[in-house]
Design an enzyme around this catalytic site. Structure first.
Site, PDB file in Angstrom:
ATOM      1  N   GLU A  94       0.809  -1.209   0.000  1.00 27.42           N
ATOM      2  CA  GLU A  94       0.000   0.000   0.000  1.00 27.42           C
ATOM      3  C   GLU A  94       0.844   1.261   0.000  1.00 27.42           C
ATOM      4  OE1 GLU A  94      -2.161  -1.219   3.757  1.00 27.42           O
ATOM      5  OE2 GLU A  94      -1.952   0.914   4.143  1.00 27.42           O
ATOM      6  N   CYS A 107       3.666   8.519   0.608  1.00 32.35           N
ATOM      7  CA  CYS A 107       4.225   7.639   1.630  1.00 32.35           C
ATOM      8  C   CYS A 107       4.418   6.268   0.993  1.00 32.35           C
ATOM      9  CB  CYS A 107       3.257   7.580   2.818  1.00 32.35           C
ATOM     10  SG  CYS A 107       3.756   6.427   4.106  1.00 32.35           S
ATOM     11  N   CYS A 114       6.676  -6.745   7.465  1.00 28.86           N
ATOM     12  CA  CYS A 114       7.774  -6.182   8.253  1.00 28.86           C
ATOM     13  C   CYS A 114       8.108  -7.185   9.337  1.00 28.86           C
ATOM     14  CB  CYS A 114       7.314  -4.859   8.888  1.00 28.86           C
ATOM     15  SG  CYS A 114       8.615  -3.984   9.810  1.00 28.86           S
ATOM     16  N   CYS A 118       6.665  -4.224  15.963  1.00 28.56           N
ATOM     17  CA  CYS A 118       6.108  -3.200  16.856  1.00 28.56           C
ATOM     18  C   CYS A 118       4.650  -3.557  17.179  1.00 28.56           C
ATOM     19  CB  CYS A 118       6.185  -1.820  16.211  1.00 28.56           C
ATOM     20  SG  CYS A 118       7.870  -1.302  15.880  1.00 28.56           S
ATOM     21  N   CYS A 121       1.425  -1.850  15.450  1.00 33.76           N
ATOM     22  CA  CYS A 121       1.480  -1.628  14.004  1.00 33.76           C
ATOM     23  C   CYS A 121       0.870  -2.788  13.236  1.00 33.76           C
ATOM     24  CB  CYS A 121       2.941  -1.432  13.586  1.00 33.76           C
ATOM     25  SG  CYS A 121       3.148  -1.200  11.818  1.00 33.76           S
ATOM     26  N   GLY A 161       7.040  -1.648   6.346  1.00 38.21           N
ATOM     27  CA  GLY A 161       8.420  -2.099   6.254  1.00 38.21           C
ATOM     28  C   GLY A 161       9.393  -1.184   6.959  1.00 38.21           C
ATOM     29  N   SER A 216      11.514   6.530  15.158  1.00 40.84           N
ATOM     30  CA  SER A 216      10.321   6.151  15.916  1.00 40.84           C
ATOM     31  C   SER A 216      10.740   5.911  17.363  1.00 40.84           C
ATOM     32  CB  SER A 216       9.708   4.882  15.318  1.00 40.84           C
ATOM     33  OG  SER A 216       9.319   5.145  13.994  1.00 40.84           O
ATOM     34  N   LEU A 217      10.412   6.871  18.197  1.00 39.10           N
ATOM     35  CA  LEU A 217      10.879   6.812  19.586  1.00 39.10           C
ATOM     36  C   LEU A 217       9.842   6.107  20.482  1.00 39.10           C
ATOM     37  CD1 LEU A 217      13.136   7.670  21.565  1.00 39.10           C
ATOM     38  CD2 LEU A 217      11.909   9.832  21.889  1.00 39.10           C
ATOM     39  N   HIS A 218       8.696   6.703  20.606  1.00 41.19           N
ATOM     40  CA  HIS A 218       7.529   6.108  21.282  1.00 41.19           C
ATOM     41  C   HIS A 218       7.661   5.894  22.788  1.00 41.19           C
ATOM     42  CE1 HIS A 218       6.232   5.931  17.244  1.00 41.19           C
ATOM     43  NE2 HIS A 218       6.600   4.711  16.950  1.00 41.19           N
ATOM     44  N   ASN A 292      -3.082   5.282  15.871  1.00 37.10           N
ATOM     45  CA  ASN A 292      -4.195   4.822  15.047  1.00 37.10           C
ATOM     46  C   ASN A 292      -4.638   3.482  15.581  1.00 37.10           C
ATOM     47  OD1 ASN A 292      -4.512   6.789  12.780  1.00 37.10           O
ATOM     48  ND2 ASN A 292      -2.323   6.345  12.600  1.00 37.10           N
ATOM     49  N   CYS A 335      -0.995   3.130   8.265  1.00 37.76           N
ATOM     50  CA  CYS A 335      -0.112   2.069   8.755  1.00 37.76           C
ATOM     51  C   CYS A 335      -0.542   0.632   8.450  1.00 37.76           C
ATOM     52  CB  CYS A 335       0.071   2.201  10.274  1.00 37.76           C
ATOM     53  SG  CYS A 335       0.433   3.867  10.787  1.00 37.76           S
TER      54      CYS A 335
HETATM   55  N1  SAH Z   1       9.654   1.038  10.059  1.00 37.81           N
HETATM   56  C1  SAH Z   1       9.741   2.452  10.035  1.00 37.81           C
HETATM   57  C2  SAH Z   1       8.766   3.124   9.106  1.00 37.81           C
HETATM   58  C3  SAH Z   1       7.359   2.625   9.033  1.00 37.81           C
HETATM   59  S1  SAH Z   1       6.227   3.042  10.287  1.00 37.81           S
HETATM   60  C4  SAH Z   1       9.627   3.001  11.450  1.00 37.81           C
HETATM   61  O1  SAH Z   1       9.429   2.234  12.369  1.00 37.81           O
HETATM   62  O2  SAH Z   1       9.797   4.208  11.634  1.00 37.81           O
HETATM   63  C5  SAH Z   1       6.010   4.792  10.265  1.00 37.81           C
HETATM   64  C6  SAH Z   1       5.622   5.354  11.612  1.00 37.81           C
HETATM   65  O3  SAH Z   1       4.282   5.002  11.966  1.00 37.81           O
HETATM   66  C7  SAH Z   1       6.506   4.851  12.750  1.00 37.81           C
HETATM   67  O4  SAH Z   1       6.796   5.895  13.621  1.00 37.81           O
HETATM   68  C8  SAH Z   1       5.597   3.835  13.409  1.00 37.81           C
HETATM   69  O5  SAH Z   1       5.992   3.562  14.721  1.00 37.81           O
HETATM   70  C9  SAH Z   1       4.259   4.510  13.288  1.00 37.81           C
HETATM   71  N2  SAH Z   1       3.100   3.638  13.447  1.00 37.81           N
HETATM   72  C10 SAH Z   1       2.931   2.364  13.073  1.00 37.81           C
HETATM   73  N3  SAH Z   1       1.706   1.909  13.394  1.00 37.81           N
HETATM   74  C11 SAH Z   1       1.084   2.929  13.992  1.00 37.81           C
HETATM   75  C12 SAH Z   1      -0.217   3.101  14.557  1.00 37.81           C
HETATM   76  N4  SAH Z   1      -1.103   2.109  14.570  1.00 37.81           N
HETATM   77  N5  SAH Z   1      -0.509   4.316  15.062  1.00 37.81           N
HETATM   78  C13 SAH Z   1       0.383   5.331  15.066  1.00 37.81           C
HETATM   79  N6  SAH Z   1       1.609   5.227  14.548  1.00 37.81           N
HETATM   80  C14 SAH Z   1       1.963   4.042  14.035  1.00 37.81           C
END
Ligand code: SAH
Length: 345
Positions: A94, A107, A114, A118, A121, A161, A216-218, A292, A335
Site C-alpha cells: 500500500e 508515503c 515487516c 512493533c 502496528c 516495512g 520512531s521513539l515512542h 491509530n 499504517c
Molecule cells: N519502520 C519504520 C517506518 C514505518 S512506520 C519506522 O518504524 O519508523 C512509520 C511510523 O508510523 C513509525 O513511527 C511507526 O511507529 C508509526 N506507526 C505504526 N503503526 C502505527 C499506529 N497504529 N498508530 C500510530 N503510529 C503508528
C-alpha cells in the site's frame, strides 16, 4: 531467455547507458529509453524512435518494471488517496498520497510486511514476506503521478516495512528517485523513518545525503520501549541518540522524533519531561501521532486535551513539537491497515 531479466527501472540513467553498450548498442539508446520510461512508456513497443531490432533485443533481455493499481480509495474528508498495488509476484503493498496544495507527499512502502514486530502496528502482524526491489519503491511514486496527473514533491519512507532493514535497496531507491532526467526529487524533500537500527543509521549518515531522518521513539524509557517495540531490546535509546548526533554532524539535517501517543502507556507529562531531557540541545523536533487504533490491538489514543498537554509540556522545555493530524481516517489511511483488510478477505 535468461532466467532473471534485468528490470530497467532499477537502473540510473548512466547504468542504462552502460547496459546498452553491454548488449552491443550505442550509449545514447540508453538516454532515449530512459526518457521513454519517464514519459510513462509501459512497453518497448511504445518507444517510437527506437529501432525494432533493439526493441526485440530489449524484450529478450529486459523488462521495464510495472506495478499495477489493484485498488484505489479516496478520502472524502481530505482527499487523501490510498492505493493497493499488485506486484509481479502477486504480493500487495500500500501507498498513500497526501495533497496539501503547495506540496504533494507520497508515503511509500519498503517491504512486503515487516519483521520489526512493533506492537501497535498493522504492517508487522504477519511478519516479513520480502524486501521490495528499488524499482518497486520507485514505481509507487510513478504510478501515483500517472494516476493523479500531479507532480509528487515529497516522499516519506514511512509506509510498511523498515527501510534500514532493506538498506541496499533503499539506498538504490534514493539514487533512482533523485535522477535528473527521472523523477528528480531532491534529497531534502525525502524523509526516511526508522525504528532505530543503530549501525544502519551510521551507515546512512556516511552516505552524506541530505535526506531527513525520522526516528520512531515512542518512549523515553528503554524498558517500556522494549515492551512496545522489540527492536529496542537490541539498541538502547542512548545509542540511538548518539547515532542521531552523528547523523546531524554529517548531514546538518534536523532530526524528527516520531512519538505515537498511546493512552495510559506513554502519554504522561513525566514522559514528556524525559523526552526533553533526552533531546536537549539537539537540532530536532518531535512529531506526536495519536495512535491509530487497529482492530487487532486494544491500544487507544489519548483524549485531545492530553495530546495537546503533552505537546505544550515539550514546548515548555523548548523542544519543538507538532501534533500530526491523521489523514484519510475514513479509508484505513494509517499504517498497513488497508492491505491487511484486503488480504483477509
Ligand atoms: N519502520 C519504520 C517506518 C514505518 S512506520 C519506522 O518504524 O519508523 C512509520 C511510523 O508510523 C513509525 O513511527 C511507526 O511507529 C508509526 N506507526 C505504526 N503503526 C502505527 C499506529 N497504529 N498508530 C500510530 N503510529 C503508528
Amino acid at each position: 531467455m535468461s532466467e532473471k531479466r534485468i528490470v530497467l527501472k532499477n537502473l540510473r540513467e548512466d547504468e542504462l547507458k552502460e547496459f546498452m553498450v553491454s548488449i552491443g548498442e550505442k550509449a545514447f539508446r540508453g538516454t532515449q529509453v530512459y526518457s521513454w520510461i519517464f514519459k510513462g512508456a509501459k512497453k518497448f513497443e511504445d518507444m517510437k524512435n527506437i529501432p525494432n531490432s533493439l526493441k526485440e533485443k530489449l524484450a529478450e533481455n529486459a523488462e521495464i518494471g510495472n506495478i499495477e493499481v489493484e485498488l484505489k480509495l479516496e478520502s472524502k474528508i481530505d482527499g487523501t488517496k490510498k492505493y493497493l498495488f499488485l506486484l509481479p509476484d502477486g504480493n500487495i503493498i500500500e501507498t498513500v498520497m497526501m495533497d496539501y496544495g503547495d506540496r504533494v507527499t507520497v508515503c511509500v512502502s519498503n517491504q512486503v510486511g515487516c519483521r520489526m514486530g512493533c506492537n501497535f502496528c498493522a504492517s508487522t502482524l504477519d511478519g516479513l514476506m520480502r524486501n521490495l526491489e528499488p524499482w518497486e519503491i520507485l514505481d509507487q511514486i510513478m504510478k501515483v503521478e500517472e494516476d493523479t496527473g500531479k507532480r509528487v514533491s515529497n516522499i516519506v519512507m514511512m509506509g510498511s516495512g523498515e527501510p534500514l532493514d532493506n538498506f541496499e535497496n533503499s539506498k538504490k531507491f534514493l539514487e533512482l528517485v533523485n535522477e535528473k532526467n527521472g523523477l528528480n526529487i531532491g534529497y531534502r524533500h525525502i524523509t526516511l523513518s526508522t525504528c532505530g537500527i543503530v549501525p544502519r543509521i551510521y551507515e546512512l549518515a556516511d552516505l552524506e545525503l541530505p535526506i531527513n531522518l525520522a526516528i520512531s521513539l515512542h518512549s523515553p524509557y528503554d524498558v517500556k520501549r522494549a515492551e512496545i517495540m522489540p527492536v529496542a531490546k537490541a539498541y538502547k535509546i542512548e545509542e540511538i541518540v548518539d547515532a542521531c548526533r552523528y547523523y546531524l554532524k554529517k548531514t546538518n539535517r534536523r532530526i524528527t522524533f516520531e512519538y505515537s501517543l498511546i493512552r495510559g502507556v506513554n502519554d504522561s507529562e513525566k514522559e514528556a519531561d524525559a523526552i526533553a531531557a533526552l533531546l536537549r540541545g539537539m537540532l530536532c523536533h518531535v512529531n506526536l501521532i495519536p495512535i491509530n487504533e487497529i482492530d487487532e490491538k486494544d491500544y487507544k489514543k489519548p483524549d485531545k486535551v492530553f495530546i495537546y498537554k503533552f505537546r505544550d509540556r515539550l514546548e515548555k522545555h523548548k523542544i519543538p513539537a507538532t501534533v500530526r493530524i491523521s489523514r484519510g481516517a475514513d479509508i484505513s489511511g494509517a499504517c498497513g491497515q488497508l492491505r491487511r483488510k484486503f488480504q483477509n478477505k
